[in-house]
Write an enzyme that holds these catalytic residues in place. Sequence first.
Site, short mmCIF file in Angstrom:
data_model
loop_
_atom_site.label_atom_id
_atom_site.label_comp_id
_atom_site.label_asym_id
_atom_site.label_seq_id
_atom_site.Cartn_x
_atom_site.Cartn_y
_atom_site.Cartn_z
N LYS A 158 0.88 -1.18 0.00
CA LYS A 158 0.00 0.00 0.00
C LYS A 158 0.91 1.22 0.00
CE LYS A 158 -1.96 3.06 2.09
NZ LYS A 158 -1.75 4.51 1.79
N GLU A 233 9.48 2.19 10.96
CA GLU A 233 10.58 3.13 10.72
C GLU A 233 9.92 4.51 10.73
OE1 GLU A 233 13.61 3.64 10.59
OE2 GLU A 233 13.38 5.56 9.60
N CYS A 267 13.59 11.26 6.56
CA CYS A 267 13.60 10.91 7.99
C CYS A 267 14.96 11.25 8.56
CB CYS A 267 13.39 9.42 8.20
SG CYS A 267 11.98 8.81 7.37
N GLU A 368 9.31 16.95 14.70
CA GLU A 368 9.69 16.72 13.30
C GLU A 368 8.84 17.62 12.39
OE1 GLU A 368 8.97 12.82 11.47
OE2 GLU A 368 11.00 12.97 10.64
#
Length: 479
Positions: A158, A233, A267, A368
């Site tokens: 997906k 992750e 990331c 973040e």
Amino acid sequence: MATETFESTSPATGEVLGTFPKSDAADVERAVETARAAFETWRLVPAPRRGEILYRFAQILEREKAALTDLMTHEMGKVKAEAGGDVQEAIDMTYYMAGEGRRLWGQTTPSELPDKFNMSVRVPIGVVGAITPWNFPIAIPSWKLAPALICGNTVVLKPAEDTPLLADRFVELFDEAGLPAGVVNIVHGYGDTAGEALVRHPDVPVITFTGSRETGVAVTKAAADRLKHVHLELGGKNAIIVLDDADLDLAVEGIVWSAFGTSGQRCTAASRVIAHETIYDALQSRLVARAESMRLGPGWEDDTDVGPVINRAAIEKIHSYTKIGQDEGARLLTGGEIATEGDLDKGFFYRPTIFGDVEAGMRIAQEEIFGPTTALIKVGDFDEAIRVANGIRFGLSSSIFTRDVNKAFRAMRDLQTGITYINAGTTGAEVHLPFGGTKDTGNGHREAGQTALDVFTEWKSIYVDYSGRLQRAQIDTAS
Ligand code: UN1
């Protein structure tokens, strides 16, 4: 069958690139059923043969590299060099995992009993549900699919709703490589429909997800009832430390590349710069000059340094953090605005943004942002630098610029991240080393490297007794 659809649009221009189904639970059901049936034959294909298919797939990716790179500059937005790197990462990962077909090592070890043989082997688990992000739209699917497949699993992918076209192209190429039908399947659409149905499906024992911390928590909870294997992750808030003895030119290069490359949407992006007070001013002025010289534009144009960010929600979030930083009392040194000159107003372009005088606890230094924004934090010595670097919920990547080998080794030991760079920025992981982070960046797993195999296999211990008599472990040993 899903009747609703969604469009993929270019973040640089708004151009519509394709229309895709919003897959629903019934579509997921069909995909999982197909993958489940294919598993029964795929798991029995010898691993070296599976590897040959992956070798062919890697060759096809090489042939298609230019086309995928160009498409990525349009659908995801990153600049050409980086898009090429993204595809190359998938090529590297596929070759690497293809080679695993002739390894997939287990252990043999002596038995405590005579005439008995002990070994452990890796066994595939079944259908893997892979949920992938838009920021590495070819590389990250390969990080998940190549190891899943070499181990003998089948997959339902997906991909992110922002990059469905790239995902379709990627999956189509498996056919040409000779992968049997049904081994890789794709569903499209959103997390709360397709994603959730996949995560909850009883016949999908492994979920591998790359994305935000919040979604990672939701995935874990949704998978908990079935005790699924969950590989996560998640986010980062990666710091580059620059000590007083650093090569400043090199540090500036490393920071600019890590903070503004991929428009900060990695990331592993450097969203904090922790600078020793003696070089702080010099570093700040060089960084600001470099940021201001960067040219914004569509990724496919040769002279573009910084491409667009992915979508409207992203640019709004990034811009909201500029306001948050100012309200917290940090000093906006450059950027902090949406770029609209010329054709830029057709897309989502945000100027490279640097905050100075940032306190380590401010939200812009803790949360973040996932955009081209970085925060400069001044420190007095090495120990304070390490403390600030570690004073964060995430633990993906870190870096230190210094010429002092003792400090470099202390940093390697003390920085609480899954990845540490010495005299390089925070990005640039290679496929054959473990990739992942500590703390809220994940749940202890690593992808890439040999460690990826642990996500996609179970260990089976096998005892072969060739003595011809019943030998009882722990009981007959002493005789
Ligand atoms: C990511 O941002 O999720 O090390 C992956 C790097 C790349 C991979 C980043 N090779 O920045």
